[in-house]
Design a protein around this motif. Sequence first.
Motif, PDB file in Angstrom:
ATOM      1  N   ASP A  43     -21.511  59.915  -3.218  1.00 39.24           N
ATOM      2  CA  ASP A  43     -21.492  59.458  -1.834  1.00 39.24           C
ATOM      3  C   ASP A  43     -22.544  60.198  -1.019  1.00 39.24           C
ATOM      4  O   ASP A  43     -22.834  61.375  -1.254  1.00 39.24           O
ATOM      5  N   ALA A  44     -23.114  59.508  -0.038  1.00 36.04           N
ATOM      6  CA  ALA A  44     -24.045  60.140   0.890  1.00 36.04           C
ATOM      7  C   ALA A  44     -23.284  61.137   1.770  1.00 36.04           C
ATOM      8  O   ALA A  44     -22.056  61.074   1.901  1.00 36.04           O
ATOM      9  N   ASP A  45     -24.032  62.070   2.381  1.00 39.40           N
ATOM     10  CA  ASP A  45     -23.404  63.090   3.215  1.00 39.40           C
ATOM     11  C   ASP A  45     -22.734  62.502   4.451  1.00 39.40           C
ATOM     12  O   ASP A  45     -21.797  63.083   4.999  1.00 39.40           O
ATOM     13  N   THR A  46     -23.218  61.358   4.928  1.00 41.94           N
ATOM     14  CA  THR A  46     -22.580  60.658   6.042  1.00 41.94           C
ATOM     15  C   THR A  46     -22.728  59.164   5.814  1.00 41.94           C
ATOM     16  O   THR A  46     -23.583  58.724   5.034  1.00 41.94           O
ATOM     17  N   HIS A  47     -21.918  58.379   6.485  1.00 45.00           N
ATOM     18  CA  HIS A  47     -21.967  56.935   6.276  1.00 45.00           C
ATOM     19  C   HIS A  47     -23.265  56.373   6.852  1.00 45.00           C
ATOM     20  O   HIS A  47     -23.649  56.703   7.978  1.00 45.00           O
ATOM     21  N   HIS A 407     -40.301  67.859  -7.167  1.00 44.59           N
ATOM     22  CA  HIS A 407     -40.295  67.569  -5.730  1.00 44.59           C
ATOM     23  C   HIS A 407     -39.962  66.091  -5.481  1.00 44.59           C
ATOM     24  O   HIS A 407     -39.175  65.755  -4.588  1.00 44.59           O
ATOM     25  N   TYR A 408     -40.547  65.216  -6.297  1.00 47.35           N
ATOM     26  CA  TYR A 408     -40.281  63.785  -6.159  1.00 47.35           C
ATOM     27  C   TYR A 408     -38.810  63.465  -6.397  1.00 47.35           C
ATOM     28  O   TYR A 408     -38.200  62.684  -5.654  1.00 47.35           O
ATOM     29  N   LEU A 409     -38.227  64.075  -7.429  1.00 45.69           N
ATOM     30  CA  LEU A 409     -36.822  63.794  -7.741  1.00 45.69           C
ATOM     31  C   LEU A 409     -35.899  64.256  -6.609  1.00 45.69           C
ATOM     32  O   LEU A 409     -34.944  63.550  -6.256  1.00 45.69           O
ATOM     33  N   GLU A 410     -36.182  65.424  -6.034  1.00 46.01           N
ATOM     34  CA  GLU A 410     -35.334  65.883  -4.928  1.00 46.01           C
ATOM     35  C   GLU A 410     -35.563  65.043  -3.676  1.00 46.01           C
ATOM     36  O   GLU A 410     -34.624  64.824  -2.891  1.00 46.01           O
ATOM     37  N   SER A 411     -36.778  64.551  -3.474  1.00 50.34           N
ATOM     38  CA  SER A 411     -37.040  63.658  -2.342  1.00 50.34           C
ATOM     39  C   SER A 411     -36.274  62.348  -2.497  1.00 50.34           C
ATOM     40  O   SER A 411     -35.787  61.785  -1.505  1.00 50.34           O
ATOM     41  N   ARG A 412     -36.135  61.873  -3.741  1.00 52.17           N
ATOM     42  CA  ARG A 412     -35.346  60.656  -3.993  1.00 52.17           C
ATOM     43  C   ARG A 412     -33.879  60.885  -3.662  1.00 52.17           C
ATOM     44  O   ARG A 412     -33.209  60.002  -3.120  1.00 52.17           O
ATOM     45  N   ILE A 413     -33.362  62.071  -3.993  1.00 52.79           N
ATOM     46  CA  ILE A 413     -31.966  62.381  -3.676  1.00 52.79           C
ATOM     47  C   ILE A 413     -31.770  62.403  -2.157  1.00 52.79           C
ATOM     48  O   ILE A 413     -30.782  61.866  -1.638  1.00 52.79           O
ATOM     49  N   LEU A 414     -32.735  62.985  -1.446  1.00 51.25           N
ATOM     50  CA  LEU A 414     -32.646  62.994   0.017  1.00 51.25           C
ATOM     51  C   LEU A 414     -32.691  61.572   0.573  1.00 51.25           C
ATOM     52  O   LEU A 414     -31.953  61.237   1.504  1.00 51.25           O
ATOM     53  N   ALA A 415     -33.539  60.723  -0.003  1.00 50.30           N
ATOM     54  CA  ALA A 415     -33.641  59.341   0.466  1.00 50.30           C
ATOM     55  C   ALA A 415     -32.345  58.577   0.247  1.00 50.30           C
ATOM     56  O   ALA A 415     -32.046  57.624   0.988  1.00 50.30           O
ATOM     57  N   SER A 416     -31.551  59.005  -0.744  1.00 48.83           N
ATOM     58  CA  SER A 416     -30.261  58.353  -0.983  1.00 48.83           C
ATOM     59  C   SER A 416     -29.165  58.877  -0.059  1.00 48.83           C
ATOM     60  O   SER A 416     -28.029  58.411  -0.130  1.00 48.83           O
ATOM     61  N   ARG A 418     -28.309  62.332   0.413  1.00 50.54           N
ATOM     62  CA  ARG A 418     -27.644  63.571   0.000  1.00 50.54           C
ATOM     63  C   ARG A 418     -28.633  64.720  -0.032  1.00 50.54           C
ATOM     64  O   ARG A 418     -29.806  64.531  -0.371  1.00 50.54           O
ATOM     65  N   LEU A 419     -28.167  65.903   0.325  1.00 45.54           N
ATOM     66  CA  LEU A 419     -28.992  67.094   0.168  1.00 45.54           C
ATOM     67  C   LEU A 419     -28.909  67.533  -1.287  1.00 45.54           C
ATOM     68  O   LEU A 419     -27.829  67.641  -1.861  1.00 45.54           O
ATOM     69  N   PRO A 420     -30.056  67.789  -1.949  1.00 46.53           N
ATOM     70  CA  PRO A 420     -30.026  68.187  -3.366  1.00 46.53           C
ATOM     71  C   PRO A 420     -29.219  69.461  -3.581  1.00 46.53           C
ATOM     72  O   PRO A 420     -29.216  70.372  -2.751  1.00 46.53           O
ATOM     73  N   THR A 421     -28.516  69.493  -4.707  1.00 45.21           N
ATOM     74  CA  THR A 421     -27.730  70.667  -5.070  1.00 45.21           C
ATOM     75  C   THR A 421     -28.375  71.392  -6.240  1.00 45.21           C
ATOM     76  O   THR A 421     -29.333  70.898  -6.845  1.00 45.21           O
ATOM     77  N   SER A 461     -41.569  62.341   9.571  1.00 40.68           N
ATOM     78  CA  SER A 461     -40.297  62.329   8.843  1.00 40.68           C
ATOM     79  C   SER A 461     -40.501  62.786   7.400  1.00 40.68           C
ATOM     80  O   SER A 461     -39.613  63.414   6.812  1.00 40.68           O
ATOM     81  N   THR A 462     -41.682  62.498   6.827  1.00 39.74           N
ATOM     82  CA  THR A 462     -41.975  62.974   5.469  1.00 39.74           C
ATOM     83  C   THR A 462     -42.135  64.491   5.451  1.00 39.74           C
ATOM     84  O   THR A 462     -41.681  65.161   4.511  1.00 39.74           O
ATOM     85  N   ASP A 463     -42.787  65.052   6.475  1.00 39.16           N
ATOM     86  CA  ASP A 463     -42.909  66.510   6.573  1.00 39.16           C
ATOM     87  C   ASP A 463     -41.538  67.168   6.632  1.00 39.16           C
ATOM     88  O   ASP A 463     -41.290  68.190   5.970  1.00 39.16           O
ATOM     89  N   LEU A 464     -40.636  66.599   7.429  1.00 43.59           N
ATOM     90  CA  LEU A 464     -39.290  67.165   7.548  1.00 43.59           C
ATOM     91  C   LEU A 464     -38.540  67.068   6.225  1.00 43.59           C
ATOM     92  O   LEU A 464     -37.804  67.983   5.844  1.00 43.59           O
ATOM     93  N   SER A 465     -38.746  65.952   5.501  1.00 44.67           N
ATOM     94  CA  SER A 465     -38.115  65.819   4.184  1.00 44.67           C
ATOM     95  C   SER A 465     -38.658  66.872   3.220  1.00 44.67           C
ATOM     96  O   SER A 465     -37.898  67.488   2.457  1.00 44.67           O
ATOM     97  N   ASP A 466     -39.974  67.104   3.270  1.00 47.91           N
ATOM     98  CA  ASP A 466     -40.567  68.145   2.425  1.00 47.91           C
ATOM     99  C   ASP A 466     -39.969  69.516   2.758  1.00 47.91           C
ATOM    100  O   ASP A 466     -39.681  70.316   1.852  1.00 47.91           O
ATOM    101  N   LEU A 467     -39.795  69.796   4.044  1.00 49.69           N
ATOM    102  CA  LEU A 467     -39.239  71.091   4.448  1.00 49.69           C
ATOM    103  C   LEU A 467     -37.812  71.262   3.936  1.00 49.69           C
ATOM    104  O   LEU A 467     -37.388  72.374   3.615  1.00 49.69           O
ATOM    105  N   ARG A 468     -37.063  70.170   3.858  1.00 43.23           N
ATOM    106  CA  ARG A 468     -35.701  70.258   3.296  1.00 43.23           C
ATOM    107  C   ARG A 468     -35.765  70.653   1.816  1.00 43.23           C
ATOM    108  O   ARG A 468     -34.928  71.427   1.344  1.00 43.23           O
ATOM    109  N   VAL A 469     -36.752  70.118   1.111  1.00 45.23           N
ATOM    110  CA  VAL A 469     -36.904  70.490  -0.299  1.00 45.23           C
ATOM    111  C   VAL A 469     -37.385  71.931  -0.419  1.00 45.23           C
ATOM    112  O   VAL A 469     -36.869  72.713  -1.228  1.00 45.23           O
TER     113      VAL A 469
END
Length: 566
Positions: A43-47, A407-416, A418-421, A461-469
Amino acid sequence: MAGIVEQLDSAIAEILAGWNIYSSVLLVGIFGFIGWVVYDTQDADTHPLLLARQAQASYVRQPGESAIYRSPETPHGYPLRTGLAVKPAGAPLYSAGKDGDLRDIWRRVTGEIPLEKNASSSGTAKIMTVFGKESVTENSIADITKEISIVGKHLKDHGAKRVAIYLPNSVEFLAALFAGAFYGYTPILIPYNQPHPTLIELLIRTGADSLIAAAGSIPLANVSKGVSGLRQVIWTVEKTSRHMDWNEIPEGIGGKVDVSVWHQLVQDQKNGTPELPQEAGRAPNIVFLWQNELSKSAEIVEFTQQNISAATGALISALPGRQRFNSSDTFLSADTFTHSYSLCLTLAALFTHGTVIITSVAGPGVDFALASRFIAPTIAVISAESAAKLHSTTTTSVTSGLKKLAHYLESRILASGRLPTDSLLARLNPPTRAPIGNTPGKLRLLFISERVGLNTPPLTSTDLSDLRVYTGARVIYALTAAKVAGAVAQSNVYDYRTGSTPANKHSHFGVPVSSVEVKLKDTPTHKTTDEHTVGELVVTGSSVAGGETSLGVNCTFQEDHTLAYV
């Protein structure tokens, strides 16, 4: 029955007879794909629907304006958040609590005002200071309370009304700020490292009659001659320089300016038991300076105590319950306390009994990795310049194909959603991480502030996603302005979406916080229609100096009701 078994045995033998390496690879691939789908289906972190329509728009709009947008916390028809909802000890659970001010925040820090029900704590907040390379010192809350009392009373006895605080981030900065609320003087927060002529100009424009500054940071002779109304100076001195005589007054000043030294004032009353006043009258305002750059002319903004408490309360409640500040958090401000957003977040950490780490390595553009290298923060606030520098430095270090794949795989998880674990795959081939803190993986929230009108570097938004990774933390992007305490708006902590803004443009800023409401006024070039909401940003609310301000920038509300630059 025996015939069926024989036929089955014959079929299996026939399959195995033709088995080869290709069959093995195909079978492993099929089971691997099925296993990956099962593993990756979470499940995603929020609906997603909560992100599809974020801010709440009013049902009616006036001519020449957009609808009024609010946070979902305070829907239309309900009052905006006005404070911290401070409840004294023994107050019933159903009581609303009062708005509070800096005095109530410090009483919460000392434990005099209890935490909310079910909140755990050691009894008080903690304040620690980073000195040099490896020295991290915990400051006693009782000792800081004593300093607030001694310095505040000293300034009050000398008739101080408007006290300029010209210090880097430090315990003395916070103590002087809280002392103003208890002892009735107005703190004037001046950004550090100003050229001397600019500092003199700011002291004159703000009407300061007293000054608290780091010893050696300014020439007293020049300041006393340039600022005719200055009557009192208190030096704060590093421990390594306390053997020198800082009470000396330059020739020609005479008895015009009274000079004191912070640590000597405290030592003179070290055996006493000073107590903070218990008066419940209105606490003085707080003056902030908004500068485009150091040495440039500043906009002077005076916030009331309610503006600050409303902004602090809104920043606390803007986070969902699982992500809010708590007593187990370690908070680091890598931006200056003279910026209301970082100051209000610091007050929020103190109010919730977190551990606040203070470092003088703070300000727009500082190296966040350098500022945090000897500590392990769980929550941090940095400027947009620092975030851009962190992103650029870390991105250039991602060179190998395996690191790019991770990096790509964790970015895909964020796009779905969820924050990568810390999964097995991430441990086998971890993505590149920024060197933040001395314990990697501790950071959980990273606040980034965009300052209106200051030409800060855009973060997409891509920069922010990169920073999350890179950080392994959830990133909150906030829009801040001179006349709005705290934030105007900030992004949802679970909003990991990318592609919502073009390259080289700022990402969206989420929804307004619960202490304000915003609308867009038509301009000659931008007008709101039934299809598009665009215009000049106007902010109203309890955290706004004067109640309402126009920010002078053109913004839009996107289809998902998030605020963004045009």
